[in-house]
Design an enzyme around this catalytic site. Structure first.
Site, PDB file in Angstrom:
ATOM      1  N   LYS A  73       0.860  -1.192   0.000  1.00  0.00           N
ATOM      2  CA  LYS A  73       0.000   0.000   0.000  1.00  0.00           C
ATOM      3  C   LYS A  73       0.894   1.240   0.000  1.00  0.00           C
ATOM      4  O   LYS A  73       1.746   1.405   0.887  1.00  0.00           O
ATOM      5  CB  LYS A  73      -0.890  -0.045   1.248  1.00  0.00           C
ATOM      6  CG  LYS A  73      -2.184   0.728   1.134  1.00  0.00           C
ATOM      7  CD  LYS A  73      -3.065   0.396   2.334  1.00  0.00           C
ATOM      8  CE  LYS A  73      -4.332   1.208   2.355  1.00  0.00           C
ATOM      9  NZ  LYS A  73      -5.075   1.032   3.603  1.00  0.00           N
TER      10      LYS A  73
HETATM   11  O1  G3P Z   1      -7.765   2.038   5.359  1.00  0.00           O
HETATM   12  C1  G3P Z   1      -8.028   3.361   5.081  1.00  0.00           C
HETATM   13  C2  G3P Z   1      -9.409   3.867   5.429  1.00  0.00           C
HETATM   14  O2  G3P Z   1     -10.333   2.875   5.311  1.00  0.00           O
HETATM   15  C3  G3P Z   1      -9.504   4.680   6.689  1.00  0.00           C
HETATM   16  O3  G3P Z   1     -10.810   4.828   7.150  1.00  0.00           O
HETATM   17  O4  G3P Z   1     -12.444   5.524   8.888  1.00  0.00           O
HETATM   18  O5  G3P Z   1     -10.018   6.158   9.134  1.00  0.00           O
HETATM   19  O6  G3P Z   1     -11.445   7.249   7.409  1.00  0.00           O
HETATM   20  P1  G3P Z   1     -11.211   6.003   8.208  1.00  0.00           P
END
Ligand code: G3P
Length: 216
Positions: free
Chosen positions: A87
């Site tokens: 990633k």
């Molecule tokens: O993995 C990246 C993403 O899914 C992060 O999610 O909830 O931290 O915006 P969030």
């Protein structure tokens, strides 16, 4: 649409796997830190443990931001298991690194994507996955699902092979909307996946069936 779980928590990964609908896992530095994973050896061991549970792609994020270090780190991550996808953030050196990884047979997930332009760059560089963060877009009063639809249209018109991995999912409704507009993958917290199960009429209907079953 494939289902990935967006966590580094082994118990949650196991629970989603046991449900029988899990196709892969995504992690990020915040999720790894939340599980108390510290240091290179612990990071590698944790990815090995995840790959033991799930027979599908597992995104492991680089912590470096310059080309040379991203390549070195990505090579180490990719060597952990054939299912590891490196990633890489959507920055200039990240795009260069994605192209290098693509040319050298290492699959990547381009993360922190918030616009169609960024998604085009990721596809041009050959990313296996592009990760638009739809919840964080919603947080800024824009429509994250609309971005997924726009990228899906562009990729289809242009014949890009990169898979759209909708990330930053906050609800079961997000999952449904992403499926509707053509996301290839949704990476979700366990709660959002389990949220798909819920409907009050199901609960009422089952209670009635079980009540009537006593008269059978
Ligand atoms: O993995 C990246 C993403 O899914 C992060 O999610 O909830 O931290 O915006 P969030």
């Amino acid at each position: 649409m494939k289902f990935f779980i967006d966590t580094a928590n082994l118990a949650q990964i196991q629970e989603a796997h046991d449900l029988g609908v899990l196709d892969g896992v995504t992690t990020n530095p915040s999720l790894m830190a939340k599980e108390g994973i510290k240091g290179e050896a612990a990071i590698i061991k944790h990815y090995e443990d995840i790959c033991e549970i799930v027979d599908g792609d597992v995104s492991a994020e680089v912590l470096s931001t310059d080309f040379k270090s991203i390549i070195e780190e990505g090579k180490k991550l990719a060597a952990i298991h054939p299912n590891i996808v490196v990633k890489v953030p959507m920055i200039k050196d990240g795009v260069k690194a994605i192209k290098w990884f693509t040319d050298n047979g290492i699959r990547t997930n381009c993360t922190l994507v918030f616009s169609a332009g960024q998604a085009i760059l990721a596809a041009k560089a050959g990313a296996a996955y592009v990760s638009p963060f739809i919840g964080r877009i919603d947080d800024t009063n824009w429509d994250g699902v609309e971005l997924i639809a726009q990228i899906a249209q562009i990729y289809s018109l242009q014949g890009y092979k990169t898979e759209i991995l909708a990330a930053s999912i906050r609800s079961a409704l997000h999952i449904v909307k992403c499926a509707e507009v053509g996301a290839d993958v949704c990476t979700c917290p366990l709660d959002s996946i389990l949220g798909l199960l819920k409907h009050p009429l199901t609960d009422i209907g089952l209670a009635k069936f079980l009540e009537d079953a006593k008269k059978m």
